[in-house]
Design a protein around this motif. Sequence first.
Motif, PDB file in Angstrom:
ATOM      1  N   ILE A 115      -8.069  -5.304   8.139  1.00 41.55           N
ATOM      2  CA  ILE A 115      -7.726  -4.153   8.990  1.00 41.55           C
ATOM      3  C   ILE A 115      -8.784  -3.062   8.865  1.00 41.55           C
ATOM      4  CG2 ILE A 115      -6.023  -2.336   9.403  1.00 41.55           C
ATOM      5  CD1 ILE A 115      -3.941  -4.306   8.146  1.00 41.55           C
ATOM      6  N   ILE A 116      -9.202  -2.781   7.625  1.00 40.02           N
ATOM      7  CA  ILE A 116     -10.190  -1.724   7.372  1.00 40.02           C
ATOM      8  C   ILE A 116     -11.460  -2.382   6.852  1.00 40.02           C
ATOM      9  CG2 ILE A 116     -10.643   0.469   6.214  1.00 40.02           C
ATOM     10  CD1 ILE A 116      -7.656   0.777   5.774  1.00 40.02           C
ATOM     11  N   PRO A 117     -12.510  -2.480   7.648  1.00 41.83           N
ATOM     12  CA  PRO A 117     -13.742  -3.154   7.211  1.00 41.83           C
ATOM     13  C   PRO A 117     -14.286  -2.548   5.919  1.00 41.83           C
ATOM     14  CG  PRO A 117     -13.835  -2.656   9.555  1.00 41.83           C
ATOM     15  CD  PRO A 117     -12.621  -1.969   9.012  1.00 41.83           C
ATOM     16  N   PRO A 118     -14.954  -3.363   5.087  1.00 45.73           N
ATOM     17  CA  PRO A 118     -15.460  -2.876   3.806  1.00 45.73           C
ATOM     18  C   PRO A 118     -16.413  -1.688   3.919  1.00 45.73           C
ATOM     19  CG  PRO A 118     -15.548  -5.265   3.888  1.00 45.73           C
ATOM     20  CD  PRO A 118     -15.182  -4.809   5.262  1.00 45.73           C
ATOM     21  N   THR A 119     -17.091  -1.547   5.076  1.00 44.41           N
ATOM     22  CA  THR A 119     -18.041  -0.443   5.235  1.00 44.41           C
ATOM     23  C   THR A 119     -17.424   0.783   5.887  1.00 44.41           C
ATOM     24  OG1 THR A 119     -18.782  -1.403   7.330  1.00 44.41           O
ATOM     25  CG2 THR A 119     -20.025  -1.985   5.358  1.00 44.41           C
ATOM     26  N   ALA A 120     -16.138   0.734   6.222  1.00 46.73           N
ATOM     27  CA  ALA A 120     -15.463   1.871   6.864  1.00 46.73           C
ATOM     28  C   ALA A 120     -14.936   2.844   5.825  1.00 46.73           C
ATOM     29  CB  ALA A 120     -14.328   1.369   7.748  1.00 46.73           C
ATOM     30  N   ASN A 121     -14.504   4.014   6.299  1.00 48.52           N
ATOM     31  CA  ASN A 121     -13.830   5.027   5.466  1.00 48.52           C
ATOM     32  C   ASN A 121     -14.599   5.312   4.174  1.00 48.52           C
ATOM     33  OD1 ASN A 121     -11.913   4.127   7.456  1.00 48.52           O
ATOM     34  ND2 ASN A 121     -10.330   5.150   6.284  1.00 48.52           N
ATOM     35  N   LYS A 122     -15.872   5.644   4.313  1.00 50.53           N
ATOM     36  CA  LYS A 122     -16.740   5.875   3.160  1.00 50.53           C
ATOM     37  C   LYS A 122     -16.163   6.950   2.243  1.00 50.53           C
ATOM     38  CE  LYS A 122     -21.482   7.064   1.903  1.00 50.53           C
ATOM     39  NZ  LYS A 122     -22.845   7.363   2.398  1.00 50.53           N
ATOM     40  N   GLY A 123     -16.107   6.609   0.954  1.00 56.76           N
ATOM     41  CA  GLY A 123     -15.642   7.558  -0.049  1.00 56.76           C
ATOM     42  C   GLY A 123     -14.140   7.556  -0.273  1.00 56.76           C
ATOM     43  N   MET A 124     -13.383   6.865   0.581  1.00 56.35           N
ATOM     44  CA  MET A 124     -11.924   6.838   0.437  1.00 56.35           C
ATOM     45  C   MET A 124     -11.513   5.801  -0.606  1.00 56.35           C
ATOM     46  SD  MET A 124      -9.000   6.049   3.337  1.00 56.35           S
ATOM     47  CE  MET A 124      -9.245   7.591   4.205  1.00 56.35           C
ATOM     48  N   THR A 125     -10.472   6.107  -1.370  1.00 56.71           N
ATOM     49  CA  THR A 125      -9.900   5.158  -2.322  1.00 56.71           C
ATOM     50  C   THR A 125      -8.534   4.723  -1.821  1.00 56.71           C
ATOM     51  OG1 THR A 125     -11.021   6.220  -4.185  1.00 56.71           O
ATOM     52  CG2 THR A 125      -9.167   4.793  -4.707  1.00 56.71           C
ATOM     53  N   ILE A 126      -8.343   3.404  -1.752  1.00 58.23           N
ATOM     54  CA  ILE A 126      -7.070   2.844  -1.300  1.00 58.23           C
ATOM     55  C   ILE A 126      -6.540   1.924  -2.390  1.00 58.23           C
ATOM     56  CG2 ILE A 126      -5.897   1.511   0.483  1.00 58.23           C
ATOM     57  CD1 ILE A 126      -8.142   2.275   2.407  1.00 58.23           C
ATOM     58  N   ALA A 127      -5.291   2.132  -2.770  1.00 66.65           N
ATOM     59  CA  ALA A 127      -4.683   1.359  -3.853  1.00 66.65           C
ATOM     60  C   ALA A 127      -3.709   0.323  -3.293  1.00 66.65           C
ATOM     61  CB  ALA A 127      -3.957   2.286  -4.820  1.00 66.65           C
ATOM     62  N   VAL A 128      -3.673  -0.832  -3.940  1.00 70.01           N
ATOM     63  CA  VAL A 128      -2.663  -1.851  -3.634  1.00 70.01           C
ATOM     64  C   VAL A 128      -1.990  -2.216  -4.955  1.00 70.01           C
ATOM     65  CG1 VAL A 128      -2.196  -4.137  -2.698  1.00 70.01           C
ATOM     66  CG2 VAL A 128      -4.044  -2.753  -1.708  1.00 70.01           C
ATOM     67  N   MET A 129      -0.731  -1.886  -5.086  1.00 75.10           N
ATOM     68  CA  MET A 129      -0.003  -2.047  -6.331  1.00 75.10           C
ATOM     69  C   MET A 129       1.202  -2.966  -6.127  1.00 75.10           C
ATOM     70  SD  MET A 129      -2.109  -0.042  -7.802  1.00 75.10           S
ATOM     71  CE  MET A 129      -1.655   0.571  -9.405  1.00 75.10           C
ATOM     72  N   GLY A 130       1.507  -3.762  -7.150  1.00 77.50           N
ATOM     73  CA  GLY A 130       2.501  -4.810  -6.999  1.00 77.50           C
ATOM     74  C   GLY A 130       3.946  -4.372  -6.985  1.00 77.50           C
ATOM     75  N   CYS A 131       4.246  -3.226  -7.607  1.00 77.50           N
ATOM     76  CA  CYS A 131       5.649  -2.834  -7.705  1.00 77.50           C
ATOM     77  C   CYS A 131       5.763  -1.333  -7.865  1.00 77.50           C
ATOM     78  CB  CYS A 131       6.321  -3.541  -8.886  1.00 77.50           C
ATOM     79  SG  CYS A 131       5.737  -2.947 -10.503  1.00 77.50           S
ATOM     80  N   GLU A 132       7.017  -0.860  -7.995  1.00 78.26           N
ATOM     81  CA  GLU A 132       7.257   0.571  -8.119  1.00 78.26           C
ATOM     82  C   GLU A 132       6.865   1.131  -9.486  1.00 78.26           C
ATOM     83  OE1 GLU A 132       9.277  -2.060  -7.815  1.00 78.26           O
ATOM     84  OE2 GLU A 132      11.364  -1.376  -7.762  1.00 78.26           O
ATOM     85  N   VAL A 133       6.707   0.245 -10.497  1.00 76.10           N
ATOM     86  CA  VAL A 133       6.326   0.719 -11.837  1.00 76.10           C
ATOM     87  C   VAL A 133       4.919   1.314 -11.812  1.00 76.10           C
ATOM     88  CG1 VAL A 133       5.796   0.019 -14.208  1.00 76.10           C
ATOM     89  CG2 VAL A 133       7.852  -0.855 -13.064  1.00 76.10           C
ATOM     90  N   ASN A 134       3.969   0.552 -11.262  1.00 72.50           N
ATOM     91  CA  ASN A 134       2.605   1.077 -11.200  1.00 72.50           C
ATOM     92  C   ASN A 134       2.199   1.357  -9.758  1.00 72.50           C
ATOM     93  OD1 ASN A 134       2.424  -1.543 -10.380  1.00 72.50           O
ATOM     94  ND2 ASN A 134       0.878  -2.162 -11.863  1.00 72.50           N
ATOM     95  N   GLY A 135       3.160   1.842  -8.989  1.00 72.19           N
ATOM     96  CA  GLY A 135       2.920   2.191  -7.602  1.00 72.19           C
ATOM     97  C   GLY A 135       2.387   3.606  -7.449  1.00 72.19           C
ATOM     98  N   PRO A 136       3.109   4.484  -6.762  1.00 68.91           N
ATOM     99  CA  PRO A 136       2.593   5.815  -6.450  1.00 68.91           C
ATOM    100  C   PRO A 136       2.134   6.623  -7.655  1.00 68.91           C
ATOM    101  CG  PRO A 136       4.553   5.356  -5.164  1.00 68.91           C
ATOM    102  CD  PRO A 136       4.412   4.238  -6.139  1.00 68.91           C
ATOM    103  N   LYS A 137       2.876   6.566  -8.760  1.00 67.75           N
ATOM    104  CA  LYS A 137       2.517   7.422  -9.905  1.00 67.75           C
ATOM    105  C   LYS A 137       1.188   7.006 -10.517  1.00 67.75           C
ATOM    106  CE  LYS A 137       6.548   9.776 -10.654  1.00 67.75           C
ATOM    107  NZ  LYS A 137       6.700  11.192 -10.763  1.00 67.75           N
TER     108      LYS A 137
END
Length: 348
Positions: A282-304
């Motif tokens: 969806i978001i090409p590797p060269t897009a959104n320069k400088g942005m950090t996007i997280a993918v977390m498996g569950c609510e334990v290590n999710g938003p916090k």
Amino acid sequence: MGSRKSVSIEGLKIGGGAPVRVESMLKTRLTDIAGGAEETAKLAAAGCELARVALPEQSLAAPFAELIKKSPLPLMADIHFDHRLALAALAAGCRAIRINPGNMSGSAGLAEVTAAAKDLGAVIRIGANGGSLNNAQLEKTDGDRGAALVLAVEEQLKMLLENKFEDIIISAKSSSVEETARANAILANRWPFPLHIGITEAGCGNSGIVKGAVGIGLMLAQGIGDTIRVSLTSPGAEEVETGYNILQALGLRSRGWQLVSCPTCGRRRIEVAALVEKLRAIIPPTANKGMTIAVMGCEVNGPKEASGADFGVAGSPNGFIVFKKGAFLCRGEMEDFEKIIREQIVIY
């Protein structure tokens, strides 16, 4: 390390406060111009800023000239043994030459090369290599290969300076991380010229990536290095990608968005690796320069745990949630993943 001089290769500034440049080397032989042109295009698309090309024979000077015209990025001729090959590369239109002090140290020939380079505004890289150290250099340093690398660079550097040539890049590489880091630390403290760094013959696959990253990262963390090459037995685009990943991990450069993802465990609500691939689609590797996007498996290590990320996705009992800087934005089911990501994250 003090301020460093800069050089320019076809408008590409190296050193003197410029971003750390990412390089590679063509795997295609000069006998295959169409293949070489295709490879330079792939390298440029991957973000490569300078590529070396082996010029082993005089007969290849004409195809090299043709490749220079076709290449979307600057090329550097990689020269060994015969100074006449360097002269041929310059005559072919190349404006950057790498010479190896371990196998090409004749002062008369070097004087010819520096005179031609000066007339044409070309840059010379002194590229000492652990595998090309000559017996005299090893004997003078009592077999200390790190010290011999320094000696090899300095022997040729002094010849160039005697010829009043200063558009120089220096490089000392070995397949040993320790030897390379030590040699470059000495050179960085003694000389103001831009440094090209890397761990040569690092290998292939994960072991090669790790070895190259450890060595290059160690030097960059000390402020050593103006241009890098990750030497892998892999396509050049992989070298370039690894180079940018190293720079991004150190906060030195960012070509696109940065991923933060959990290693997963038995608590996961989503398959993280699969979701990462969906996100990259969806978001090409060269897009959104400088942005950090997280993918977390569950609510334990999710938003916090990923609260420092600009945006994030975390698994939930019935699908996933999207958050921004740790704050909840929305939740969704997996069949709506692309739609929701495009709604919540502006792609630029």
